[in-house]
Scaffold this active site. Structure first.
Site, PDB file in Angstrom:
ATOM      1  N   ALA A  43       2.993  -8.968   5.629  1.00 41.81           N
ATOM      2  CA  ALA A  43       3.551  -8.226   6.765  1.00 41.81           C
ATOM      3  C   ALA A  43       3.024  -6.804   6.706  1.00 41.81           C
ATOM      4  CB  ALA A  43       5.078  -8.212   6.708  1.00 41.81           C
ATOM      5  N   GLY A  44       2.667  -6.239   7.827  1.00 38.20           N
ATOM      6  CA  GLY A  44       2.253  -4.841   7.869  1.00 38.20           C
ATOM      7  C   GLY A  44       1.209  -4.528   6.815  1.00 38.20           C
ATOM      8  N   ASP A  45       1.573  -3.667   5.867  1.00 39.60           N
ATOM      9  CA  ASP A  45       0.661  -3.298   4.784  1.00 39.60           C
ATOM     10  C   ASP A  45       1.041  -3.973   3.469  1.00 39.60           C
ATOM     11  OD1 ASP A  45       2.995  -1.789   4.419  1.00 39.60           O
ATOM     12  OD2 ASP A  45       1.918  -0.129   3.490  1.00 39.60           O
ATOM     13  N   GLU A  46       1.663  -5.136   3.569  1.00 40.37           N
ATOM     14  CA  GLU A  46       2.051  -5.913   2.386  1.00 40.37           C
ATOM     15  C   GLU A  46       1.200  -7.177   2.302  1.00 40.37           C
ATOM     16  OE1 GLU A  46       6.789  -4.766   2.376  1.00 40.37           O
ATOM     17  OE2 GLU A  46       6.132  -6.579   3.404  1.00 40.37           O
ATOM     18  N   LEU A  53       0.841  -1.195   0.000  1.00 37.99           N
ATOM     19  CA  LEU A  53       0.000   0.000   0.000  1.00 37.99           C
ATOM     20  C   LEU A  53       0.877   1.246   0.000  1.00 37.99           C
ATOM     21  CD1 LEU A  53      -2.763  -1.101   2.505  1.00 37.99           C
ATOM     22  CD2 LEU A  53      -2.689  -1.348   0.015  1.00 37.99           C
TER      23      LEU A  53
END
Length: 173
Positions: free
Chosen positions: A88-91, A48
């Site tokens: 992971a996170g925004d991935e 993102l």
């Protein structure tokens, strides 16, 4: 079974997690190598753009709602049998089995990119946010021999696409 399901999924989004998608991609590659499957396997790596701003300006609850929204959007724009995972996170990673060719994966990528550009409420009911995403693509065989190599290739391509778009002045958030 419930514990196994929790171990295979992301608690926030309900998507498959990193370990699950890695295992599934490697299983498909092994099927291909054994001759049991002749179709290509595609991997999309989705990041993102500017997501940190959502957390910074709207708060972490809004950021979490955004991630859940993105997960739902990704699930809506892929085929039955594809697997969407929070990496992971925004991935996010999207596994595309049974591809007839590279062009079919490009069509899915275009659909994902278009879906991420649609506006949505920010969670406070007053603002709208557009989630743009940069999407890299890798296809087996040819662009990696295992899940880690495919994801690395797709991640590198995603970064090149993001950099090219930034230098063109395109900012989506």
């Amino acid at each position: 079974e419930s514990m196994q399901a929790r171990l295979r999924s992301d608690a926030l989004t309900g998507l498959a997690n990193r370990e699950t998608v890695m295992r599934r991609i490697n299983q498909l590659i092994e099927r291909h190598r054994s001759g049991a499957d002749t179709h290509s396997v595609g991997v999309l790596f989705v990041d993102l753009d500017g997501f940190k701003r959502v957390n910074d300006e709207l708060g972490h609850d809004a950021g979490n709602r955004a991630l859940v929204d993105v997960a739902a959007r990704l699930n809506r724009c892929v085929r039955d049998g594809d697997l969407v995972a929070r990496y992971a996170g925004d991935e996010f990673v999207v596994m595309l089995p049974d591809l007839p060719d590279h062009a079919a994966a490009e069509l899915v990528r275009a659909k994902v990119e278009a879906t991420l550009r649609e506006a949505t409420a920010a969670g406070d009911g007053e603002r709208t946010v557009r989630y743009a995403g940069s999407v890299g693509l890798a296809v087996y065989p040819g662009e990696g021999d295992d899940a880690a190599a495919l994801i690395k290739h797709a991640d590198e391509e995603m970064y090149r696409r993001k950099t090219a778009r930034r230098s063109g002045g395109d900012s989506r958030f």
